[in-house]
Design a protein around this motif. Structure first.
Motif, PDB file in Angstrom:
ATOM      1  N   PRO A 152       0.797  -1.234   0.000  1.00  0.00           N
ATOM      2  CA  PRO A 152       0.000   0.000   0.000  1.00  0.00           C
ATOM      3  C   PRO A 152       0.825   1.278   0.000  1.00  0.00           C
ATOM      4  O   PRO A 152       0.286   2.342  -0.303  1.00  0.00           O
ATOM      5  CB  PRO A 152      -0.831  -0.127   1.279  1.00  0.00           C
ATOM      6  CG  PRO A 152      -0.064  -1.060   2.153  1.00  0.00           C
ATOM      7  CD  PRO A 152       0.613  -2.023   1.233  1.00  0.00           C
ATOM      8  N   TRP A 153       2.099   1.201   0.327  1.00  0.00           N
ATOM      9  CA  TRP A 153       2.924   2.412   0.347  1.00  0.00           C
ATOM     10  C   TRP A 153       3.504   2.749  -1.014  1.00  0.00           C
ATOM     11  O   TRP A 153       4.199   3.763  -1.166  1.00  0.00           O
ATOM     12  CB  TRP A 153       4.067   2.239   1.343  1.00  0.00           C
ATOM     13  CG  TRP A 153       4.870   0.977   1.156  1.00  0.00           C
ATOM     14  CD1 TRP A 153       4.679  -0.206   1.787  1.00  0.00           C
ATOM     15  CD2 TRP A 153       5.959   0.781   0.250  1.00  0.00           C
ATOM     16  NE1 TRP A 153       5.593  -1.138   1.343  1.00  0.00           N
ATOM     17  CE2 TRP A 153       6.391  -0.555   0.402  1.00  0.00           C
ATOM     18  CE3 TRP A 153       6.622   1.601  -0.659  1.00  0.00           C
ATOM     19  CZ2 TRP A 153       7.450  -1.093  -0.331  1.00  0.00           C
ATOM     20  CZ3 TRP A 153       7.674   1.070  -1.393  1.00  0.00           C
ATOM     21  CH2 TRP A 153       8.089  -0.254  -1.229  1.00  0.00           C
ATOM     22  N   LEU A 154       3.227   1.955  -2.025  1.00  0.00           N
ATOM     23  CA  LEU A 154       3.839   2.105  -3.345  1.00  0.00           C
ATOM     24  C   LEU A 154       2.779   2.380  -4.391  1.00  0.00           C
ATOM     25  O   LEU A 154       1.697   1.786  -4.372  1.00  0.00           O
ATOM     26  CB  LEU A 154       4.618   0.834  -3.711  1.00  0.00           C
ATOM     27  CG  LEU A 154       5.225   0.757  -5.114  1.00  0.00           C
ATOM     28  CD1 LEU A 154       6.315   1.803  -5.274  1.00  0.00           C
ATOM     29  CD2 LEU A 154       5.771  -0.638  -5.379  1.00  0.00           C
ATOM     30  N   SER A 155       3.091   3.291  -5.320  1.00  0.00           N
ATOM     31  CA  SER A 155       2.203   3.584  -6.439  1.00  0.00           C
ATOM     32  C   SER A 155       3.030   3.729  -7.707  1.00  0.00           C
ATOM     33  O   SER A 155       3.933   4.572  -7.784  1.00  0.00           O
ATOM     34  CB  SER A 155       1.407   4.871  -6.180  1.00  0.00           C
ATOM     35  OG  SER A 155       0.601   5.188  -7.303  1.00  0.00           O
ATOM     36  N   LEU A 156       2.712   2.893  -8.711  1.00  0.00           N
ATOM     37  CA  LEU A 156       3.365   2.957 -10.023  1.00  0.00           C
ATOM     38  C   LEU A 156       2.442   3.534 -11.087  1.00  0.00           C
ATOM     39  O   LEU A 156       2.781   3.495 -12.279  1.00  0.00           O
ATOM     40  CB  LEU A 156       3.820   1.561 -10.455  1.00  0.00           C
ATOM     41  CG  LEU A 156       4.840   0.857  -9.561  1.00  0.00           C
ATOM     42  CD1 LEU A 156       5.179  -0.517 -10.134  1.00  0.00           C
ATOM     43  CD2 LEU A 156       6.105   1.686  -9.408  1.00  0.00           C
ATOM     44  N   ARG A 157       1.296   4.070 -10.697  1.00  0.00           N
ATOM     45  CA  ARG A 157       0.334   4.577 -11.677  1.00  0.00           C
ATOM     46  C   ARG A 157       0.881   5.721 -12.532  1.00  0.00           C
ATOM     47  O   ARG A 157       0.505   5.824 -13.703  1.00  0.00           O
ATOM     48  CB  ARG A 157      -0.955   5.002 -10.977  1.00  0.00           C
ATOM     49  CG  ARG A 157      -1.708   3.830 -10.348  1.00  0.00           C
ATOM     50  CD  ARG A 157      -3.054   4.230  -9.804  1.00  0.00           C
ATOM     51  NE  ARG A 157      -3.748   3.103  -9.185  1.00  0.00           N
ATOM     52  CZ  ARG A 157      -4.464   2.211  -9.848  1.00  0.00           C
ATOM     53  NH1 ARG A 157      -4.600   2.321 -11.153  1.00  0.00           N
ATOM     54  NH2 ARG A 157      -5.052   1.210  -9.208  1.00  0.00           N
ATOM     55  N   PRO A 158       1.739   6.615 -12.013  1.00  0.00           N
ATOM     56  CA  PRO A 158       2.265   7.658 -12.907  1.00  0.00           C
ATOM     57  C   PRO A 158       3.156   7.134 -14.024  1.00  0.00           C
ATOM     58  O   PRO A 158       3.377   7.842 -15.012  1.00  0.00           O
ATOM     59  CB  PRO A 158       3.055   8.574 -11.955  1.00  0.00           C
ATOM     60  CG  PRO A 158       2.468   8.328 -10.608  1.00  0.00           C
ATOM     61  CD  PRO A 158       2.081   6.883 -10.609  1.00  0.00           C
TER      62      PRO A 158
END
Length: 608
Positions: A152-158
């Protein structure tokens, strides 16, 4: 550049570890104003920080470990790197640092982190951990929803879709342990790169290592680095020998990177090691400590080595991060159980967003990034990306921290001074002014964003947390230096009454029962300088020796990541005045801080 040690390409074209000590980003950001802060959905103030080239996550780890000493705050870290291998190492490092203590003990996590972070060779048990984690992440990267559910601490959407595919390929390479070490012969690649770096002085490499350590690193503040550990790292690439030396036999595939090279007139991809072979990974965690007893000396010699200090600091970081996240995770579970809405997920106290590799000059086109960040950090290898377009993403009154090249052993004192001056010029052209309240430091240069109402963007117009970015046409003001009066920064915050002293250049968190002073200081009016040409990062030798490329024989070709970004609009604002020049300006090709004056051949400048 030619130095007494060789060709001057020791920095490499890819960075795997930082060239400066870890920072607490809360101490570097503007303080929260209780009277004007906007309430978010959870009524918790947020810190949005943009990190260019942080490569090893040391600043984020340091910030999370010190968060318990500050008022409650949520962190949004936006990370921009120049290669996907660095993004993959970020994900692997934080997966390890945030591992469940019941699955992996504190000491095992610390030792595993040090080996995969700074060693060219790994123990078989650590290599097995890397393969298992890489296989897990390779399955999660193509599925963003599943990834955010499990991490949950990671976002690769960009990231772009092709960048996610390339990131998955990196993890696939890391997890392919059945092909053996011949796929990535790290020992041979390291020796080949060292031979090319030292040239005719390869046979005297022990003397060269002594010279670089005692006459350069020790003189610049890294006295705790011991000669034996520095020699071992220079010869084999093993910086942290925590077990018997014969246990390190498996190549560390996380240090592999790809380049496009020219072979018989065609562009081909080659994989090798093109990182640092001159300074080493000792600077990030090994030359400063909160516990000053680790830095004491006996008979003029430090009682602890850089490896021992690094192991202590990393262990404390992991312990403090686990203690900080533990109560919040437990509290979130209790709220989830007692809440009537059981489908509400528990939010992590921080999130890391990875941005596209080539997005530094286009972020200001999106409303969710324009004027959003309270803090911008730029490494010494990516200063050329600092521009008015990137400065438009920083809120008025926000801070800028630039890493200096103090611990690059290939640079002489004159070149270090030139680099520092050049950083100041580029920062002023991007709309920043020197921070009047900053403590002088040889490791970092600190600036603040000049206020400009025509830029738009401040804190009041920016939504918190992730949002859908709308692409806009860049306004004319976004490519010119600011013209408004500078926003008065706040005084440095009082240090806490704690047992351990923070690093000299970092401000300490305030006491819990005492509010920080809010008296503004009027800095001198900084004349905005016209935009200058982007500065090239420290350049490595364009091509490695033939034996370091497997399996092709390549011609010299610069790596894609070392290319300079497009030049900013050179037209200065009508109100700006050109400052008097002390010396005639050099031609554009000599503006790089790492271009040294012609030096005599290596044989004429041998170390004593």
């Amino acid at each position: 550049m030619t130095t007494p040690a060789g060709s001057g390409a020791g920095y490499g074209s890819v960075s795997w570890w930082g060239m400066s000590p870890a920072l607490d980003l809360q101490a570097e950001s503007p303080p929260v104003d209780p009277g004007s802060q906007a309430e978010t959905e959870h009524e918790i103030p947020e810190l949005d920080a943009l990190l260019l080239g942080s490569v090893d996550g040391r600043h984020v780890l340091r910030t999370l470990s010190r968060a318990a000493l500050w008022p409650l705050r949520r962190f949004n870290f936006y990370v921009l790197e120049n290669n996907l291998e660095a993004v993959a190492r970020h994900m692997l490092i934080f997966s390890l640092a945030l591992e469940d203590p019941e699955k992996m003990g504190l000491q095992e996590r610390c030792e595993t982190f040090l080996e995969l972070w700074g060693n060219a060779l790994l123990r078989p048990s650590v290599a097995a951990f890397v393969r298992a984690q890489a296989s897990r992440l390779a399955h999660l990267v193509p599925e963003p929803d599943r990834l955010e559910e499990q991490v949950p601490w990671l976002s690769l959407r960009p990231l772009k879709f092709r960048e996610r595919d390339a990131l998955e390929a990196v993890f696939r390479f890391w997890s392919g342990g059945d092909k053996g070490p011949e796929i990535f012969p790290m020992s041979r690649l390291w020796d080949s790169r060292l031979r090319h770096y030292l040239g005719s002085r390869y046979d005297a490499r022990r003397g060269v290592a002594d010279w670089d350590l005692r006459m350069k690193l020790h003189d610049r503040g890294a006295q705790v680095i011991h000669i034996q550990e520095f020699r071992r790292w220079r010869d084999t690439g093993v910086a942290f020998e925590l077990r018997d030396s014969s246990a390190y036999s498996v190549p560390n595939r996380t240090l592999a990177s790809g380049r496009l090279l020219s072979h018989r007139g065609e562009r081909v991809a080659a994989r090798g090691y093109w990182g640092d072979i001159a300074t080493g990974p000792f600077v990030a965690f090994g030359i400063e400590a909160d516990d000053q007893s680790l830095l004491r000396t006996s008979n003029g010699q430090p009682v602890k080595t850089a490896s021992e200090i690094t192991q202590h600091n990393v262990t404390e970081l992991f312990r403090e991060v686990a203690a900080w996240r533990g109560p919040r995770a437990i509290q979130g579970d209790l709220e989830e159980k007692t809440s009537p809405e059981s489908d509400v997920p528990t939010l992590e106290p921080f999130t890391m967003y990875f941005l596209p590799l080539d997005s530094s000059q286009t972020l200001h086109h999106k409303t969710c990034y324009k004027g959003r960040f309270q803090l911008l950090y730029v490494s010494c290898g990516m200063v050329h990306l600092l521009s008015p377009e990137l400065g438009a993403c920083v809120a008025p009154g926000g801070n800028l921290v630039v890493e200096l090249a103090r611990y690059l052993v290939d640079l002489r004192p004159k070149e270090l001074k030139t680099f520092s001056d050049r950083v100041g010029e580029i920062a002023r052209a991007a709309g920043f002014a020197p921070h009047p309240g900053a403590i002088p430091s040889e490791n970092f240069a600190r600036f603040y964003k000049l206020g400009d109402s025509t830029r738009g963007g401040g804190d009041s117009g920016v939504e918190s947390g992730p949002s859908t970015c709308e692409v806009l046409a860049p306004p004319p003001e976004a490519i010119s230096p600011p013209q408004a009066d500078p926003a008065p920064p706040l005084e440095p915050m009082n240090p806490p009454q704690a047992d351990q002293a923070p690093p000299p250049e970092a401000k300490s968190p305030p006491q819990a029962d005492q509010a920080p002073p809010q008296e503004p200081m009027n800095p001198p009016q900084a004349d905005p300088a016209p935009p200058l040409e982007p500065m090239n990062p420290p350049q490595a030798d364009p091509a490695p020796p033939p034996e370091s490329m497997s399996p092709l024989q390549a011609d010299p070709a610069p790596p894609p990541e070392s290319m300079s970004p497009p030049k900013a609009d050179p037209a200065p604002p009508p109100e700006s005045m050109n400052p008097p020049q002390a010396d005639p300006a050099p031609p554009p090709e000599s503006m790089s801080p790492l271009q040294a004056d012609p030096a005599p051949p290596p044989e004429a400048m041998s170390p004593p």
